[in-house]
Each structure stands twice: as structure tokens, then as C-alpha cells.
Scaffold this motif. Structure first.
Motif, PDB file in Angstrom:
ATOM      1  N   ASP A  65       8.323  11.698 -10.374  1.00  0.00           N
ATOM      2  CA  ASP A  65       9.518  11.335  -9.601  1.00  0.00           C
ATOM      3  C   ASP A  65       9.673   9.836  -9.380  1.00  0.00           C
ATOM      4  N   GLY A  66       8.818   9.018 -10.015  1.00  0.00           N
ATOM      5  CA  GLY A  66       8.948   7.575  -9.896  1.00  0.00           C
ATOM      6  C   GLY A  66       8.153   6.961  -8.773  1.00  0.00           C
ATOM      7  N   ASN A  67       7.407   7.764  -8.020  1.00  0.00           N
ATOM      8  CA  ASN A  67       6.538   7.239  -6.975  1.00  0.00           C
ATOM      9  C   ASN A  67       5.181   6.882  -7.533  1.00  0.00           C
ATOM     10  N   LEU A  68       4.579   5.834  -6.993  1.00  0.00           N
ATOM     11  CA  LEU A  68       3.198   5.487  -7.296  1.00  0.00           C
ATOM     12  C   LEU A  68       2.308   6.122  -6.246  1.00  0.00           C
TER      13      LEU A  68
ATOM     14  N   ASN B  28      -9.505   9.302   3.039  1.00  0.00           N
ATOM     15  CA  ASN B  28      -8.662  10.260   2.318  1.00  0.00           C
ATOM     16  C   ASN B  28      -7.185   9.898   2.425  1.00  0.00           C
ATOM     17  N   SER B  29      -6.901   8.676   2.876  1.00  0.00           N
ATOM     18  CA  SER B  29      -5.513   8.216   2.953  1.00  0.00           C
ATOM     19  C   SER B  29      -4.834   8.406   1.604  1.00  0.00           C
ATOM     20  N   THR B  30      -3.648   9.023   1.608  1.00  0.00           N
ATOM     21  CA  THR B  30      -2.890   9.268   0.380  1.00  0.00           C
ATOM     22  C   THR B  30      -1.434   8.907   0.647  1.00  0.00           C
ATOM     23  N   VAL B  31      -0.955   7.912  -0.091  1.00  0.00           N
ATOM     24  CA  VAL B  31       0.378   7.366   0.156  1.00  0.00           C
ATOM     25  C   VAL B  31       1.102   7.183  -1.171  1.00  0.00           C
ATOM     26  N   LYS B  32       2.418   6.972  -1.048  1.00  0.00           N
ATOM     27  CA  LYS B  32       3.235   6.796  -2.255  1.00  0.00           C
ATOM     28  C   LYS B  32       4.316   5.756  -1.990  1.00  0.00           C
ATOM     29  N   LEU B  33       4.768   5.144  -3.089  1.00  0.00           N
ATOM     30  CA  LEU B  33       5.783   4.099  -3.008  1.00  0.00           C
ATOM     31  C   LEU B  33       6.645   4.161  -4.270  1.00  0.00           C
ATOM     32  N   PRO B  34       7.990   4.196  -4.137  1.00  0.00           N
ATOM     33  CA  PRO B  34       8.834   4.156  -5.333  1.00  0.00           C
ATOM     34  C   PRO B  34       8.661   2.816  -6.060  1.00  0.00           C
ATOM     35  N   VAL B  35       8.427   2.858  -7.364  1.00  0.00           N
ATOM     36  CA  VAL B  35       8.224   1.614  -8.107  1.00  0.00           C
ATOM     37  C   VAL B  35       9.112   1.510  -9.330  1.00  0.00           C
ATOM     38  N   GLN B  36      10.044   2.436  -9.519  1.00  0.00           N
ATOM     39  CA  GLN B  36      10.946   2.331 -10.664  1.00  0.00           C
ATOM     40  C   GLN B  36      12.009   1.279 -10.422  1.00  0.00           C
TER      41      GLN B  36
END
Length: 544
Positions: A518-521, A536-544
Motif C-alpha cells: 500500500d506504499g507504507n514503509l 516491539n515498536s511497529t510503525v509505518k510511514l507513506p513514502v511513495q
């Protein structure tokens, strides 16, 4: 034709036929910015069928029986995983394509939606026959989280364990060839072992589902391990090889240590883990790459790694620097056996390996050593060597511009490679480096890139479809005492400049970094800012 519509289906009489399985089609959304647009793609449905996609703001995992109740289908499988009914936030309908897909492009997202707002989607088809066959092809539910494009955002759930030095593989991919499910296994409490601190390794495995943004516990491995590899085979099974297991020894003044493994195991859906092998050699910090062409296509080449001391034990960094091997071996999925492979030109551990678009396998950099009389002199490698899958010989060696190990390496859409960071220097000046370089596939040469704003090793790396490169986390400090960082850098598509993106919420080094469908890192787990402690931190960031 696709339209936004209302639900105008007439109730039908129940018909006692066999029920279908739920969640047999796949739904993914693309686009998360308020005021922007979202594309929705439903696949795996019956061709040329009336198709519905629903959206609402709630999740109902106890199963929403709206369809059964209001349309009398008599099918217990006709359940939704989202709230709504008789009204939904959005109802979109049309006819699926002859290939069994249903794309909806350019749907508007209200500009008033706040950062973190959740929208849930689900699709299915409607058929002419009354009864249990009326509704079919139910999809997974998709959790879409509105994003401001700047802040890192937590996933819906977290892994059950906090680990670093883990292994992961893309288990399934989507329309764009990127990860829809990520398999993660093993790990330990820190990036490196020390003889004064126990290093407990993990048997835990889990799967991250991009559609739902949730982590699902999987079968435990047969043996706990860290500093290992996991490789997806062509048939979907997952091969886990080598690594270290612990803790052993202690307490002080006795030294703690881990043991290097020669064991391997395979995970299979519905079966779990089973032993294969053992490998011909003891290895940790090796590479394991699927061979994609030639007579050995489908096999996995396991290359290099450290073997530990004469008892295959690791007490700390010293053994990592001086016990690398140059041997390789091939795993044959058809037989479950390991056979000897061609030797590398030099010992390597902490190297990086990728199958390239010119159908060769590159093994690059790493920790190596040179024999000086009776002594082994540790060093970082500046060698790139390439395996010809037809002759099974390493050759065509090239020299990097900077010696490096434990670095980030990623392939761009055009086949070139970007190498960034890592541990480097010489034995008298060991530490993280900021150097970056590009390997031009056509010219078979390394070209200098601007240095990153900060020096990091154990860093994650990913490339976007537009050829931008993102480096996330890692560790500064020294090779003997890594200090995890929060920093995130992005290299522009022309390779001319790095910019600094928003910091990760916590320091993370040696965890998962993967660009998702979906374009998230995704950045997950790794050692954090508290010494010898993982997150166990788990995060996402749009990078497209």
C-alpha cells in the motif's frame, strides 16, 4: 461500470445448499491522505458478476449478519467483518472484469478526516441464484488509516515479543509486487552478543498482514535462533537456516556465550515447522538467496557467515571479526538436503546478497579476515563478487568505494543497487559510516553518492517505485558498543541529495524494514535506546 449507490437488494427465500468459505477474494486500498484520493482493488472474484464494495468506520469481528438477516440467504458464511447495515458510509457497486477483478480508482477522501482515522472496507459478489449462492467471493477486511504524510503511525497491533537481530521474508505480494504479508522469526535482545550479558534467543514467529495492519502469531520454531536467515521458496514454504542460540555460560565471573547453529527448518502453511538438513557448515550472519535461473533454479544458496571458535561458540565481537568462512552450500527443496556450493573468493559475514536483474547473484561487502603468518587480521570487505548460475562459479569481482559490513543494500526499479551506511573503516578505526554508493548494473561499476547526514550500521533500507531510497534507524556508536538511533533519511531519485524525514518514535536497529503493497514503509522491532534491550515498536510511514 462502477457507481456509488445504495443497497437495494430484495429479501430472498433461504435455500438449503452447501455454504461457501468466507474471505476467498483479496481487497487492498492505495492512498491514505485526507483530501486526496484512494484506489480500491478487489481481486479473485467471479468474473462478470455484480460486485459490491462497502466501507464503514467500524470493525465487527464477531461477524455482522446483516446479509443473512435481511436477505434470508440461509448461509452462515454470509457474514461481514465491518459494521454497518442497513446504511454504510459508502456502498460502491458494478460488474467485475472478465479476469475476476474490480478496480475503483480516484475515490475522494474528505479533507476533514483527522490523522489516524480508520476506515474499514470489504467486498463480495451477488449472483442470480437465490439462497446460499446469492452472495459469494467475500474479501478480507481492509483497515485504511488516514495519514498526514509526516508522522510515523502505529500499526493496529504489535508483535508479542521485543527482539532484534531477527529474520524476515516477504510471504505474499500484491498487485504492485510488494509485500501484503511479512513473515518474521526469532531474534535476541540486542544487536550483538557480549560475554558479560546473557543473550536469550527466541523461537517466536509471526506474520504481519498489510490489509488488516495486524500481527498474527505463527508456529514456534523448533530451535531458538538469532542472526539467522529466512528465505521464501518457490512453493511458498519458508526455509530458516543457522544463526546463534542461547544463552549459555555465566553468571559472572564465568562468561556468557551463544552457540552457532548448523540446523535448518522449513515452515509450511497448515503444517508448521519440520527439520531439514543439517547444513554442511555452522553459520551465523550468512546470506541465503533464492536462485532464480539456471540448472539450480529454485534452490537456495547459503553463503559465508561466522562459525565461532573450535566449539562453534561465540562470546562477543572478537569471534565475529575473525571466524568468518568462505564456504557456501545449496539447499535443494525437492530433497530437503544441503550440498556443497562454490567457495567465495574470501571469508564473509554480515555481507549482503541479492539476485540481480541480469540473472546473477551478488554477494557484497561483509566482515572478512586476512591470514598474516599464524595470525588472522580482521578487516571489512570492499569486494563484490557475482555468481553465474549456469557455471556456479563466483567471478567478475569489483571493488566497493568504501569497505563495509552490516549495511543497507536495496535494488532500484532499474536494477541498480544502492549501498548505504554499515560498519566500516579499518581494524584500527572501526565504526559506523555515512558513505553511500550506487552499483550501476549496466556498467558493472560502483559510483559515489552523497554521504548520509549521519553514520549508521545495522540500518534498514527500502526503495520506492519512483527510485527514492529511505534509510531508517540503525545504530551509531562503535561496532563493539552500538547505540541505536531514531533517524530516517531519504535519497532523491536522482541520487543527488539526502533529506531528513521524521524520526522514528523510538530508537530501532536490526529489525524489519520493508516497503509494503500500500506504499507504507514498515519498521518493526530492533534494539532500542536502553542498553541490551529490544523493542516491539511497529510503525509505518507513506513514502511513495
Amino acid at each position: 461500470m462502477k457507481t456509488k449507490t445504495v443497497f437495494l437488494l430484495a429479501p430472498l427465500l433461504a435455500c438449503p445448499l452447501a455454504a461457501q468459505d468466507n474471505a476467498t477474494s483479496q481487497l487492498m486500498t492505495y492512498g491514505t491522505t485526507a483530501g486526496g484520493t484512494v484506489d480500491v482493488f478487489l481481486s479473485g472474484v467471479t468474473p462478470d458478476s455484480t460486485t459490491y464494495i462497502l466501507a464503514d468506520t467500524g470493525l465487527d469481528l464477531n461477524n455482522n449478519t446483516f446479509l443473512q438477516t435481511n436477505f434470508g440467504t440461509g448461509d452462515s458464511q454470509d457474514t461481514l467483518s465491518i459494521t454497518g447495515g442497513p446504511t454504510f458510509a459508502a456502498i460502491l457497486s458494478g460488474t467485475s472484469t472478465p479476469s475476476g477483478t474490480f478496480p475503483l480508482n480516484g475515490l475522494s477522501l474528505p479533507g476533514t478526516l483527522p490523522h489516524g482515522f480508520e476506515v474499514f472496507w470489504q467486498g463480495f459478489t451477488q449472483h442470480p441464484t437465490p439462497g446460499v449462492d446469492f452472495f459469494q467471493d467475500f474479501s478480507n477486511y481492509r483497515r485504511q488509516v488516514i495519514h498526514d504524510g509526516v508522522q510515523w503511525q502505529d500499526t493496529a497491533t504489535l508483535p508479542s515479543v521485543a527482539v532484534a537481530n531477527l529474520a524476515w521474508a516477504v510471504k505474499e505480494t500484491g498487485l504492485n509486487g510488494r509485500a501484503t504479508k511479512v513473515f518474521v522469526c526469532g531474534g535476541g535482545p540486542a544487536l550483538l552478543t557480549e560475554d558479560t550479558v546473557p543473550y536469550p534467543t527466541s523461537v517466536t514467529t509471526w506474520e504481519y498482514d498489510v490489509a488488516t495492519e495486524e500481527h498474527r502469531a505463527m508456529d514456534d520454531m523448533l530451535e531458538s535462533r538469532a542472526f539467522h536467515t529466512v528465505t521464501r521458496l518457490n512453493d511458498g514454504r519458508l526455509l530458516v537456516c543457522g544463526g546463534v542460540t542461547g544463552p549459555f555460560g555465566g553468571p559472572p565471573p564465568a562468561q556468557y556465550f551463544t552457540k552457532v547453529l548448523n540446523s535448518a527448518e522449513i515452515w509450511q502453511e497448515g503444517v508448521g515447522f519440520s527439520s531439514v538438513g543439517p547444513m554442511n557448515g555452522y553459520r551465523a550472519g550468512h546470506t541465503a538467496t533464492l536462485i532464480e535461473s539456471g540448472p539450480n533454479a529454485g534452490m537456495v544458496l547459503i553463503a559465508g557467515g561466522v562459525e565461532g571458535d573450535v566449539n562453534h561458540e561465540l562470546f562477543g565481537v572478537d569471534e565475529i571479526l575473525s571466524t568468518g568462512v568462505n564456504s557456501t552450500e545449496l539447499f535443494d527443496p525437492a530433497t530437503g538436503n544441503f550440498i556443497a556450493g562454490p567457495n567465495l573468493p574470501e571469508p564473509k559475514a554480515g555481507a549482503r546478497a541479492l539476485w540481480l536483474q541480469n540473472d546473477t547473484l551478488a554477494v557484497i561487502g561483509g566482515v572478512t579476515w586476512r591470514q598474516i603468518g599464524p595470525f588472522k587480521l580482521p578487516d571489512f570487505s570492499d569486494m563484490a563478487t557475482f555468481l553465474d548460475p549456469n557455471t556456479m562459479v563466483f567471478g567478475n569481482t569489483r571493488n566497493l568505494l568504501a569497505k563495509r559490513a552490516l549495511f543497507g543494500m536495496v535494488e532500484l526499479p532499474n536494477g541498480n543497487l544502492v549501498l548505504a551506511g554499515g560498519a566500516g573503516g579499518d581494524i584500527l578505526n572501526i565504526g559506523p559510516i555515512a558513505d553511500a554508493e550506487l552499483f550501476a548494473l549496466a556498467g558493472q561499476q560502483f559510483i559515489s553518492l552523497p554521504p548520509m547526514p549521519g553514520a549508521v550500521a545495522f540500518n534498514g533500507i527500502a526503495a520506492t517505485p519512483t527510485s527514492q531510497v529511505v534509510v531508517a534507524g540503525g545504530a551509531g556508536g562503535t561496532i563493539f558498543d552500538p547505540v541505536p538511533v531514531k533517524s530516517v533519511y531519504q535519497l532523491d531519485a536522482l541520487g543527488t541529495a539526502w533529506t531528513t524525514l521524521a524520526d522514528l518514535p523510538v530508537e530501532q536497529g536490526g529489525g524489519v524494514t520493508e516497503l509494503l503493497e500500500d506504499g507504507n514503509l514498515l519498521v518493526s522491532c530492533g534494539e532500542t535506546g536502553v542498553a541490551d534491550t529490544a523493542t516491539n515498536s511497529t510503525v509505518k510511514l507513506p513514502v511513495q
